[in-house]
Scaffold this motif. Structure first.
Motif, PDB file in Angstrom:
ATOM      1  N   PRO A  89       0.813  -1.216   0.000  1.00 25.58           N
ATOM      2  CA  PRO A  89       0.000   0.000   0.000  1.00 25.58           C
ATOM      3  C   PRO A  89       0.846   1.265   0.000  1.00 25.58           C
ATOM      4  O   PRO A  89       1.871   1.351   0.671  1.00 25.58           O
ATOM      5  N   GLN A  90       0.391   2.239  -0.754  1.00 26.47           N
ATOM      6  CA  GLN A  90       1.043   3.537  -0.877  1.00 26.47           C
ATOM      7  C   GLN A  90       0.004   4.604  -0.565  1.00 26.47           C
ATOM      8  O   GLN A  90      -1.064   4.634  -1.163  1.00 26.47           O
ATOM      9  N   ILE A  91       0.322   5.481   0.385  1.00 29.81           N
ATOM     10  CA  ILE A  91      -0.553   6.612   0.680  1.00 29.81           C
ATOM     11  C   ILE A  91       0.220   7.879   0.393  1.00 29.81           C
ATOM     12  O   ILE A  91       1.235   8.154   1.028  1.00 29.81           O
ATOM     13  N   SER A  92      -0.233   8.652  -0.568  1.00 31.51           N
ATOM     14  CA  SER A  92       0.430   9.931  -0.840  1.00 31.51           C
ATOM     15  C   SER A  92      -0.185  11.017   0.025  1.00 31.51           C
ATOM     16  O   SER A  92      -1.408  11.189   0.046  1.00 31.51           O
ATOM     17  N   PRO A  93       0.671  11.773   0.729  1.00 28.69           N
ATOM     18  CA  PRO A  93       0.181  12.904   1.520  1.00 28.69           C
ATOM     19  C   PRO A  93       0.156  14.206   0.735  1.00 28.69           C
ATOM     20  O   PRO A  93      -0.135  15.256   1.316  1.00 28.69           O
ATOM     21  N   ALA A  94       0.456  14.141  -0.567  1.00 35.63           N
ATOM     22  CA  ALA A  94       0.654  15.386  -1.307  1.00 35.63           C
ATOM     23  C   ALA A  94       0.268  15.340  -2.779  1.00 35.63           C
ATOM     24  O   ALA A  94      -0.191  16.347  -3.329  1.00 35.63           O
ATOM     25  N   ALA A  95       0.470  14.225  -3.475  1.00 33.33           N
ATOM     26  CA  ALA A  95       0.277  14.178  -4.931  1.00 33.33           C
ATOM     27  C   ALA A  95      -1.194  14.353  -5.288  1.00 33.33           C
ATOM     28  O   ALA A  95      -2.067  13.693  -4.725  1.00 33.33           O
ATOM     29  N   THR A  96      -1.454  15.218  -6.251  1.00 31.25           N
ATOM     30  CA  THR A  96      -2.833  15.586  -6.557  1.00 31.25           C
ATOM     31  C   THR A  96      -3.315  15.192  -7.947  1.00 31.25           C
ATOM     32  O   THR A  96      -4.491  15.366  -8.257  1.00 31.25           O
ATOM     33  N   THR A  97      -2.451  14.660  -8.808  1.00 33.28           N
ATOM     34  CA  THR A  97      -2.906  14.311 -10.149  1.00 33.28           C
ATOM     35  C   THR A  97      -3.989  13.232 -10.111  1.00 33.28           C
ATOM     36  O   THR A  97      -3.835  12.207  -9.437  1.00 33.28           O
ATOM     37  N   PRO A  98      -5.101  13.427 -10.826  1.00 35.31           N
ATOM     38  CA  PRO A  98      -6.153  12.405 -10.855  1.00 35.31           C
ATOM     39  C   PRO A  98      -5.662  11.064 -11.402  1.00 35.31           C
ATOM     40  O   PRO A  98      -6.211  10.015 -11.066  1.00 35.31           O
ATOM     41  N   LEU A  99      -4.626  11.095 -12.243  1.00 35.77           N
ATOM     42  CA  LEU A  99      -4.110   9.870 -12.850  1.00 35.77           C
ATOM     43  C   LEU A  99      -3.683   8.846 -11.803  1.00 35.77           C
ATOM     44  O   LEU A  99      -3.843   7.643 -12.006  1.00 35.77           O
ATOM     45  N   TYR A 100      -3.153   9.324 -10.693  1.00 30.22           N
ATOM     46  CA  TYR A 100      -2.622   8.431  -9.658  1.00 30.22           C
ATOM     47  C   TYR A 100      -3.649   7.383  -9.220  1.00 30.22           C
ATOM     48  O   TYR A 100      -3.355   6.189  -9.169  1.00 30.22           O
ATOM     49  N   THR A 101      -4.856   7.823  -8.928  1.00 31.18           N
ATOM     50  CA  THR A 101      -5.873   6.893  -8.433  1.00 31.18           C
ATOM     51  C   THR A 101      -6.817   6.379  -9.514  1.00 31.18           C
ATOM     52  O   THR A 101      -7.735   5.622  -9.216  1.00 31.18           O
ATOM     53  N   SER A 102      -6.588   6.779 -10.763  1.00 32.18           N
ATOM     54  CA  SER A 102      -7.467   6.308 -11.841  1.00 32.18           C
ATOM     55  C   SER A 102      -6.849   5.147 -12.617  1.00 32.18           C
ATOM     56  O   SER A 102      -7.398   4.718 -13.627  1.00 32.18           O
ATOM     57  N   GLN A 103      -5.719   4.632 -12.132  1.00 27.23           N
ATOM     58  CA  GLN A 103      -5.045   3.533 -12.828  1.00 27.23           C
ATOM     59  C   GLN A 103      -5.608   2.164 -12.449  1.00 27.23           C
ATOM     60  O   GLN A 103      -5.257   1.166 -13.069  1.00 27.23           O
TER      61      GLN A 103
END
Length: 381
Positions: A121-135
């Motif tokens: 598991p990876q939790i980003s505290p900062a990255a905002t691009t929608p691509l990150y969670t749409s994969q």
């Protein structure tokens, strides 16, 4: 900035069935720029995560009847995609139970594929691009709003509150900067009532903006939107002032730090800049957040930049999911992480089906007398 973990930590947790065995060290990785222009933000993430690890260890956390110890493994990705993937593989090879990171969207996305393949598991505290969670990766989570929400909120504020009618847009061509600018433009067009009079591009290492600013000056915009980081925004503000451009600068959390006044100097002015941070504290949560920032300042002799509270909550969310699942094995606690409900320093944390934060808050700031000053907290779902 990088420290090697003690050799005793090189052993991974061993599990059989749902039982936690004698080895009780649970390694949590952080990945962020600890060198380069984003180092102050990256160190903020490491510091916040370290505070969480220390707090967990002070509490004496028990998972399925066995007392465990958490250990932090910080890695420097330099804000670079290639380095980010190398760091991700290093954390996977070290058999960390979870990762808090990365800071930059451009490193978060390629690294996320490596964590997903390994089932970590990876939790980003900062990255905002929608691509990150749409994969479609079940391992990808974030505890801040994405660019869709940020762009929409900034567009609404720019038109409704700032009353802008003519807007120029500049971005730095990074995944973060271009993505945020694109979402802002979409929001402006959807809202109506304002016109994009110029769309310009630079890069994240540029220092001379006279050519693009001269073109923009001819269009006489009320607002210039910039998608990028404060390392560029500071010099850009100075050159805007030198060219006599009276427009206000609007941007996302990449410039919304305590460092911007140092970079912009007297070009910052009062109410000249409006920026938004992907997160927000209001109401009863303010006292908890203020207590954290005091503890942080006492410990590190630094002010919180932006992301330390979100990194802290990310570690706590990982630990909560482990406790609920009775296991620190990623395959076993990932389902609990997807369903977790946690009241953190940054507010209520729960994830939607993609791994995005539900009911995400955003905070609008300006700068007055060289100090970052909160305007309002909004929720833009």
């Amino acid at each position: 900035m990088h420290r090697s973990a003690p050799t005793t930590l090189a052993l991974a947790l061993a599990f059989a069935g749902s039982s936690l065995h004698a080895q009780t060290v649970i390694r949590i990785g952080t990945a962020s720029p600890l060198s380069g222009p984003g180092a102050h933000q990256g160190k903020d993430i490491e510091n916040g995560a370290r505070m969480a690890v220390d707090d967990l260890n002070a509490k004496g956390i028990v998972i399925k009847g066995t007392k465990v110890k958490f250990a932090l493994m910080p890695e420097d990705d330099g804000g670079d995609p290639k380095t980010g993937t190398a760091v991700a593989q290093k954390l996977v090879d070290a058999k960390v139970a979870g990762v808090v990171g990365h800071l930059n969207s451009g490193t978060t996305v390629p690294a996320s594929k490596i964590y997903a393949t390994a089932g970590i598991p990876q939790i980003s505290p900062a990255a905002t691009t929608p691509l990150y969670t749409s994969q479609g990766f079940r391992t990808a989570f974030r505890v801040v709003a994405n660019d869709n929400l940020i762009g929409r909120a900034l567009a609404t504020y720019t038109i409704a509150t700032m009353k802008a009618t003519k807007i120029a847009v500049i971005d730095d061509r990074t995944a973060f900067g271009q993505g945020l600018a694109d979402e802002f433009v979409k929001g402006i067009k959807a809202k109506g009532g304002a016109t994009i009079v110029s769309r310009q591009f630079t890069n994240d290492k540029a220092t001379d903006f006279n050519a693009i600013l001269t073109q923009i000056r001819a269009r006489k915009p009320d607002v210039i939107f910039y998608g990028g980081m404060e390392a560029v925004a500071g010099p850009m503000l100075k050159q805007m002032k030198a060219l006599g451009i009276d427009a206000r600068l609007v941007s996302g959390d990449g410039i919304c730090s305590e460092r911007l006044p140092l970079l912009a100097g007297d070009a910052l002015g009062d109410d000249k800049v409006v920026c938004v941070v992907a997160g927000g504290i209001d109401g009863p949560q303010e006292a908890t957040h203020d207590a954290f920032t005091q503890r942080y300042r006492q410990r590190y002799k630094l002010d919180v930049q932006s992301y330390a509270p979100y990194a802290y909550d990310s570690v706590m969310v990982l630990a909560t999911a482990m406790q609920q699942a009775g296991s620190a094995e990623p395959a076993r606690f990932l389902p609990a992480l997807a369903k977790v409900k946690y009241q953190g320093i940054t507010g209520s944390i729960a994830f939607d089906g993609k791994g995005d934060l539900r009911d995400a808050a955003l905070t609008l700031f300006t700068y007055r007398q060289g100090k970052k000053t909160r305007l309002q907290v909004v929720r833009a779902n």
